[in-house]
Scaffold this motif. Sequence first.
Motif, PDB file in Angstrom:
ATOM      1  N   THR A  59       9.553  36.056  36.658  1.00 20.66           N
ATOM      2  CA  THR A  59      10.574  35.961  37.701  1.00 20.66           C
ATOM      3  C   THR A  59      11.957  36.219  37.116  1.00 20.66           C
ATOM      4  O   THR A  59      12.753  36.991  37.673  1.00 20.66           O
ATOM      5  CB  THR A  59      10.529  34.577  38.373  1.00 20.66           C
ATOM      6  OG1 THR A  59       9.217  34.355  38.919  1.00 20.66           O
ATOM      7  CG2 THR A  59      11.553  34.468  39.487  1.00 20.66           C
ATOM      8  N   VAL A  60      12.257  35.585  35.988  1.00 19.25           N
ATOM      9  CA  VAL A  60      13.554  35.793  35.328  1.00 19.25           C
ATOM     10  C   VAL A  60      13.710  37.242  34.894  1.00 19.25           C
ATOM     11  O   VAL A  60      14.768  37.857  35.071  1.00 19.25           O
ATOM     12  CB  VAL A  60      13.701  34.840  34.120  1.00 19.25           C
ATOM     13  CG1 VAL A  60      14.964  35.156  33.325  1.00 19.25           C
ATOM     14  CG2 VAL A  60      13.711  33.394  34.586  1.00 19.25           C
ATOM     15  N   VAL A  61      12.639  37.817  34.340  1.00 16.17           N
ATOM     16  CA  VAL A  61      12.670  39.215  33.882  1.00 16.17           C
ATOM     17  C   VAL A  61      12.972  40.142  35.044  1.00 16.17           C
ATOM     18  O   VAL A  61      13.825  41.043  34.942  1.00 16.17           O
ATOM     19  CB  VAL A  61      11.322  39.580  33.218  1.00 16.17           C
ATOM     20  CG1 VAL A  61      11.183  41.095  33.077  1.00 16.17           C
ATOM     21  CG2 VAL A  61      11.210  38.915  31.852  1.00 16.17           C
ATOM     22  N   LEU A  62      12.313  39.934  36.175  1.00 13.97           N
ATOM     23  CA  LEU A  62      12.482  40.850  37.308  1.00 13.97           C
ATOM     24  C   LEU A  62      13.846  40.693  37.967  1.00 13.97           C
ATOM     25  O   LEU A  62      14.471  41.682  38.367  1.00 13.97           O
ATOM     26  CB  LEU A  62      11.362  40.634  38.329  1.00 13.97           C
ATOM     27  CG  LEU A  62      10.983  41.857  39.167  1.00 13.97           C
ATOM     28  CD1 LEU A  62      10.625  43.038  38.271  1.00 13.97           C
ATOM     29  CD2 LEU A  62       9.825  41.526  40.087  1.00 13.97           C
ATOM     30  N   LEU A 185      12.451  41.229  45.479  1.00 17.88           N
ATOM     31  CA  LEU A 185      12.366  40.274  46.578  1.00 17.88           C
ATOM     32  C   LEU A 185      10.926  39.878  46.869  1.00 17.88           C
ATOM     33  O   LEU A 185      10.623  38.696  47.112  1.00 17.88           O
ATOM     34  CB  LEU A 185      13.012  40.868  47.829  1.00 17.88           C
ATOM     35  CG  LEU A 185      13.058  39.971  49.070  1.00 17.88           C
ATOM     36  CD1 LEU A 185      13.910  38.735  48.797  1.00 17.88           C
ATOM     37  CD2 LEU A 185      13.598  40.752  50.265  1.00 17.88           C
ATOM     38  N   ILE A 186      10.026  40.843  46.842  1.00 17.33           N
ATOM     39  CA  ILE A 186       8.613  40.543  47.101  1.00 17.33           C
ATOM     40  C   ILE A 186       8.078  39.571  46.057  1.00 17.33           C
ATOM     41  O   ILE A 186       7.361  38.622  46.376  1.00 17.33           O
ATOM     42  CB  ILE A 186       7.783  41.843  47.127  1.00 17.33           C
ATOM     43  CG1 ILE A 186       8.136  42.655  48.375  1.00 17.33           C
ATOM     44  CG2 ILE A 186       6.281  41.536  47.100  1.00 17.33           C
ATOM     45  CD1 ILE A 186       7.581  44.063  48.364  1.00 17.33           C
ATOM     46  N   TRP A 187       8.437  39.787  44.782  1.00 16.68           N
ATOM     47  CA  TRP A 187       7.964  38.874  43.738  1.00 16.68           C
ATOM     48  C   TRP A 187       8.537  37.478  43.930  1.00 16.68           C
ATOM     49  O   TRP A 187       7.856  36.467  43.672  1.00 16.68           O
ATOM     50  CB  TRP A 187       8.318  39.395  42.346  1.00 16.68           C
ATOM     51  CG  TRP A 187       7.860  38.438  41.287  1.00 16.68           C
ATOM     52  CD1 TRP A 187       8.613  37.537  40.584  1.00 16.68           C
ATOM     53  CD2 TRP A 187       6.506  38.217  40.859  1.00 16.68           C
ATOM     54  NE1 TRP A 187       7.836  36.800  39.739  1.00 16.68           N
ATOM     55  CE2 TRP A 187       6.526  37.194  39.890  1.00 16.68           C
ATOM     56  CE3 TRP A 187       5.295  38.811  41.203  1.00 16.68           C
ATOM     57  CZ2 TRP A 187       5.379  36.745  39.258  1.00 16.68           C
ATOM     58  CZ3 TRP A 187       4.151  38.359  40.577  1.00 16.68           C
ATOM     59  CH2 TRP A 187       4.191  37.344  39.618  1.00 16.68           C
ATOM     60  N   ILE A 188       9.778  37.372  44.390  1.00 17.21           N
ATOM     61  CA  ILE A 188      10.392  36.065  44.614  1.00 17.21           C
ATOM     62  C   ILE A 188       9.595  35.275  45.659  1.00 17.21           C
ATOM     63  O   ILE A 188       9.547  34.044  45.611  1.00 17.21           O
ATOM     64  CB  ILE A 188      11.868  36.225  45.028  1.00 17.21           C
ATOM     65  CG1 ILE A 188      12.693  36.691  43.810  1.00 17.21           C
ATOM     66  CG2 ILE A 188      12.448  34.939  45.599  1.00 17.21           C
ATOM     67  CD1 ILE A 188      14.122  37.038  44.125  1.00 17.21           C
ATOM     68  N   PRO A 192       6.375  31.583  44.252  1.00 18.00           N
ATOM     69  CA  PRO A 192       6.093  30.219  44.727  1.00 18.00           C
ATOM     70  C   PRO A 192       4.781  30.117  45.502  1.00 18.00           C
ATOM     71  O   PRO A 192       4.120  29.077  45.460  1.00 18.00           O
ATOM     72  CB  PRO A 192       7.300  29.894  45.624  1.00 18.00           C
ATOM     73  CG  PRO A 192       7.843  31.215  46.035  1.00 18.00           C
ATOM     74  CD  PRO A 192       7.584  32.132  44.878  1.00 18.00           C
ATOM     75  N   LEU A 193       4.395  31.184  46.215  1.00 15.45           N
ATOM     76  CA  LEU A 193       3.163  31.121  46.999  1.00 15.45           C
ATOM     77  C   LEU A 193       1.941  30.931  46.123  1.00 15.45           C
ATOM     78  O   LEU A 193       0.974  30.274  46.522  1.00 15.45           O
ATOM     79  CB  LEU A 193       3.006  32.399  47.832  1.00 15.45           C
ATOM     80  CG  LEU A 193       3.916  32.523  49.063  1.00 15.45           C
ATOM     81  CD1 LEU A 193       3.650  33.849  49.765  1.00 15.45           C
ATOM     82  CD2 LEU A 193       3.715  31.371  50.026  1.00 15.45           C
TER      83      LEU A 193
END
Length: 198
Positions: A59-62, A185-188, A192-193
């Motif tokens: 997440t941080v990388v993306l 955005l999709i990864w964000i 959590p899902l």
Amino acid sequence: MTMHRDYQGAKMGMWLFLFTEILLFGGLFVLYSVTFGRYPTEFHEASLLLDVTMGTTNTVVLITSSLFAALAVVGLQRGDRRLAQVFMGGTLILACCFLVIKYFEWSHKIHLGIYPGGETLIQWEPGKQAFFALYYVMTGLHGLHVIIGMGVFLWVWTRIAVGTCTPEHSVALENAGLYWHLVDLIWIYLFPLYYLIT
């Protein structure tokens, strides 16, 4: 003869394309929600088998790669083609890091037989099987979009190098940046899902 460039059309075309991508992933998110509603306990138990550290790192990388993509657009618009290429290079490097982390995460699960049809997974409850089926489909499709985005950035990088993507004609980089922000955005939403189910 001067070639006519329809920048408004190019931007509108990109927004329409992004809308179709949102529809695609939106349908998968609906499918996830319906399945989660049927198997909340199994989804929670399956989520505990994912590596939160790897998911957080990705997440941080993306997010950082998305920042670099935005800085590349700003750099080119300010007339600094070299700076734009440097930030695009940073975006590509971080995208590679994302895929490498995802490769190790997937390969570990596959080694343990936790994949659709795997010897371990087929012995588990239907809810856990559904969780990992959706996990591989959605993160795999997202990974494919990361690879496509890398290809687009490489193409734009070469256009900047040969002088066809300039501060005055920067729509190619702007559209690449828009696409990359959608991937981010999709990864964000995916993170959590799958990794933070409570």
